[in-house]
Design a protein around this motif. Structure first.
Motif, short mmCIF file in Angstrom:
data_model
loop_
_atom_site.label_atom_id
_atom_site.label_comp_id
_atom_site.label_asym_id
_atom_site.label_seq_id
_atom_site.Cartn_x
_atom_site.Cartn_y
_atom_site.Cartn_z
N VAL A 35 -0.30 -6.35 -4.04
CA VAL A 35 -1.03 -5.23 -3.44
C VAL A 35 -0.66 -3.93 -4.14
O VAL A 35 -1.54 -3.13 -4.48
CB VAL A 35 -0.75 -5.17 -1.92
CG1 VAL A 35 -1.35 -3.92 -1.33
CG2 VAL A 35 -1.32 -6.38 -1.24
N ALA A 66 -3.33 -0.01 -10.00
CA ALA A 66 -4.21 -0.28 -11.16
C ALA A 66 -5.58 0.33 -10.93
O ALA A 66 -6.17 0.94 -11.84
CB ALA A 66 -4.32 -1.78 -11.39
N TYR A 126 -6.26 2.85 -8.99
CA TYR A 126 -6.12 4.31 -9.09
C TYR A 126 -6.09 4.74 -10.55
O TYR A 126 -6.76 5.69 -10.94
CB TYR A 126 -4.87 4.79 -8.36
CG TYR A 126 -4.54 6.21 -8.68
CD1 TYR A 126 -5.35 7.24 -8.19
CD2 TYR A 126 -3.48 6.55 -9.52
CE1 TYR A 126 -5.09 8.55 -8.51
CE2 TYR A 126 -3.21 7.85 -9.84
CZ TYR A 126 -4.02 8.85 -9.34
OH TYR A 126 -3.77 10.14 -9.68
N LEU A 135 -9.44 6.73 -3.31
CA LEU A 135 -10.36 6.06 -4.23
C LEU A 135 -11.77 6.62 -4.11
O LEU A 135 -12.48 6.78 -5.12
CB LEU A 135 -10.37 4.55 -3.97
CG LEU A 135 -9.04 3.85 -4.28
CD1 LEU A 135 -9.17 2.36 -4.09
CD2 LEU A 135 -8.58 4.15 -5.70
N ILE A 161 -5.47 5.00 1.17
CA ILE A 161 -5.91 4.61 -0.17
C ILE A 161 -7.42 4.77 -0.34
O ILE A 161 -7.88 5.31 -1.35
CB ILE A 161 -5.51 3.14 -0.43
CG1 ILE A 161 -4.00 3.01 -0.50
CG2 ILE A 161 -6.15 2.65 -1.70
CD1 ILE A 161 -3.43 3.15 -1.84
N LEU A 170 -11.20 -3.48 -12.03
CA LEU A 170 -10.69 -3.04 -13.33
C LEU A 170 -11.69 -3.33 -14.43
O LEU A 170 -11.92 -2.51 -15.31
CB LEU A 170 -9.37 -3.75 -13.64
CG LEU A 170 -8.14 -3.24 -12.90
CD1 LEU A 170 -6.91 -3.95 -13.41
CD2 LEU A 170 -8.02 -1.76 -13.08
N VAL A 184 -2.44 -3.92 -7.54
CA VAL A 184 -3.89 -3.72 -7.48
C VAL A 184 -4.22 -2.27 -7.14
O VAL A 184 -5.06 -1.63 -7.79
CB VAL A 184 -4.53 -4.68 -6.46
CG1 VAL A 184 -5.96 -4.28 -6.19
CG2 VAL A 184 -4.48 -6.11 -6.97
N MET A 185 -3.53 -1.72 -6.12
CA MET A 185 -3.84 -0.36 -5.70
C MET A 185 -3.58 0.64 -6.82
O MET A 185 -4.40 1.50 -7.11
CB MET A 185 -3.00 0.02 -4.47
CG MET A 185 -3.34 -0.79 -3.24
SD MET A 185 -5.04 -0.59 -2.76
CE MET A 185 -5.18 -1.80 -1.47
N ALA A 190 2.33 1.85 -3.32
CA ALA A 190 1.33 2.37 -4.25
C ALA A 190 1.07 3.84 -3.97
O ALA A 190 0.87 4.63 -4.90
CB ALA A 190 0.04 1.56 -4.12
N VAL A 191 1.08 4.22 -2.67
CA VAL A 191 0.81 5.61 -2.31
C VAL A 191 1.83 6.54 -2.97
O VAL A 191 1.48 7.63 -3.42
CB VAL A 191 0.83 5.77 -0.77
CG1 VAL A 191 1.00 7.22 -0.38
CG2 VAL A 191 -0.44 5.22 -0.17
N VAL A 202 0.83 -1.20 0.00
CA VAL A 202 0.00 0.00 0.00
C VAL A 202 0.86 1.25 0.00
O VAL A 202 0.61 2.20 -0.76
CB VAL A 202 -0.95 -0.01 1.22
CG1 VAL A 202 -1.65 1.32 1.34
CG2 VAL A 202 -1.95 -1.12 1.10
N ILE A 203 1.94 1.25 0.83
CA ILE A 203 2.79 2.44 0.91
C ILE A 203 3.47 2.69 -0.43
O ILE A 203 3.55 3.83 -0.90
CB ILE A 203 3.82 2.27 2.04
CG1 ILE A 203 3.09 2.21 3.39
CG2 ILE A 203 4.83 3.40 2.04
CD1 ILE A 203 3.97 1.81 4.53
N ILE A 242 0.67 7.00 -6.44
CA ILE A 242 -0.61 7.71 -6.49
C ILE A 242 -0.40 9.18 -6.19
O ILE A 242 -0.95 10.06 -6.86
CB ILE A 242 -1.61 7.06 -5.52
CG1 ILE A 242 -1.98 5.66 -6.00
CG2 ILE A 242 -2.86 7.91 -5.38
CD1 ILE A 242 -2.88 4.89 -5.07
N VAL A 255 -7.23 -10.26 -3.02
CA VAL A 255 -6.83 -8.93 -3.48
C VAL A 255 -6.72 -8.92 -4.99
O VAL A 255 -7.20 -8.00 -5.67
CB VAL A 255 -5.49 -8.53 -2.83
CG1 VAL A 255 -4.95 -7.25 -3.44
CG2 VAL A 255 -5.64 -8.37 -1.34
N GLY A 266 -9.05 -6.75 -7.43
CA GLY A 266 -8.46 -5.79 -8.36
C GLY A 266 -8.93 -6.03 -9.77
O GLY A 266 -9.34 -5.09 -10.47
#
Lengths: 147, 187
Positions: free
Chosen positions: A124, A130, A132, B68, B64, B167, A127-128, A45-46, A42-43, A49, B159, B163
């Motif tokens: 992860v 993608a 976004y 979103l 996140i 998508l 996915v995050m 991905a952040v 997640v981090i 993002i 997950v 995802g």
């Protein structure tokens, strides 16, 4: 394209590297401190993002194209399951990490945990980012007054 | 004593935030308050010594999800529509479900009960043997990645599936080709 405020852009540029470094710390230090693949993913991905929000989707996709992200989503699961199948090839049960070093089981556990956590982190992140991309790709750009 | 006060304050702030969310019409405010709600939850997890969960909650819930949700608002609408029908039936459903959930917790062991089934043999086994068997100081990691490796593989697959699902919905497979062509013409 309308650019964000100078301070936002400068601060973002200096932050992105630190965030990615912190993601790697959380990823590889998960054995000793809170964190692991999920949080690190997640981090990570952040970081992308944040870059995308400030500099625009086009800029961030020059660094991390959408097709790479879509491959990452699947790659992580493959790494995780592949670790398990590798264990089977070594003659043990699925996900029996001790099989990497049969003489010293806990060493094998270390490598096994490293591989599967890497798999989790990759999926992860993928996915995050993608999701976004999918949202941002359809979003009409908003002015400050539209909110 | 201090922990009780901290928990009391955090739970009160959670309830206040929840009411503030319910009373808001502007979705932007709602999303921001939801982020506050996640941060408060993360602090509660820290008070419960569940730092790994708190970490996840802060990163996913407050970070996140907020981004979103803002993306979703940008795609849909900025404000909530006023309710056209009376709220009696939804309120009833919520109350009954809530009562059912509270009734369900009555059978659960008290928090920190040493006689609770999971505290009798499972947790002691992990806590006493994980250093020898796994040799990883953070027991959460050794449970998550090794003892419960199958579960985590399943989570990763979830997950992955989530995802892919998002998508596919967002890209709108049927319209994508036409839309791409339009964008190329625009460019």
């Amino acid at each position: 394209m309308k650019e964000h405020h100078l301070i936002l852009r400068v601060v973002t540029k200096s932050l992105v590297g630190t965030i990615i470094l912190f993601a790697f710390y959380v990823q590889f230090h998960g054995d000793f401190s809170p964190g692991g693949g999920f949080q690190a993913g997640v981090i990570m991905a952040v970081a992308f993002i944040l870059y995308g929000i400030v500099f625009g989707l086009h800029e961030v996709q020059r660094v991390l194209p959408a097709w790479v992200v879509h491959k990452l989503v699947a790659l992580g699961v493959l790494v995780y399951a592949g670790t398990g199948i590798w264990n089977m090839f070594l003659g043990y049960e699925f996900l029996h990490y001790g099989s990497f070093t049969p003489d010293h089981m806990s060493h094998g556990q270390h490598s096994g945990i490293l591989y599967v956590e890497a798999g989790v982190g990759i999926t992860v992140t993928g996915v995050m980012v993608a999701i976004y991309y999918a949202f941002a790709g359809r979003t009409p750009r908003l002015g400050n007054d539209d909110w | 004593m201090t922990e009780t006060i901290v928990n009391f304050i955090l739970f009160s702030m959670l309830v206040i935030t929840a009411f503030a969310i319910v009373r808001q019409d502007r979705l932007f405010t709602v999303v921001m308050l939801a982020s506050v709600f996640s941060l408060l939850t993360a602090m509660l997890f820290i008070a419960l010594d569940a730092v790994d969960v708190a970490f996840t909650e802060a990163a996913v819930g407050a970070g996140i999800s907020t981004v979103l949700m803002l993306g979703t608002i940008a795609l849909t609408a900025r404000g909530a529509k006023p309710a056209s029908r009376p709220n009696t039936l939804p309120l009833l459903v919520v109350l009954v479900t809530g009562a059912g959930l509270v009734y369900g917790t009555l059978d659960m062991p008290n928090f920190g009960d040493p006689e609770a089934p999971s505290n009798v043999h499972l947790s002691p086994h992990y806590l006493t043997n994980s250093i020898e068997e796994i040799d990883v100081p953070n027991v959460v990691t050794s449970i998550l990645a090794s003892y419960r490796g199958f579960d985590t593989l399943g989570e990763t697959a979830v997950v992955f599936a989530a995802g892919i699902g998002v998508l596919m919905i967002l890209s709108g497979l049927r319209h994508r080709r036409r839309k791409d062509e339009e964008e190329e013409e625009d460019a």
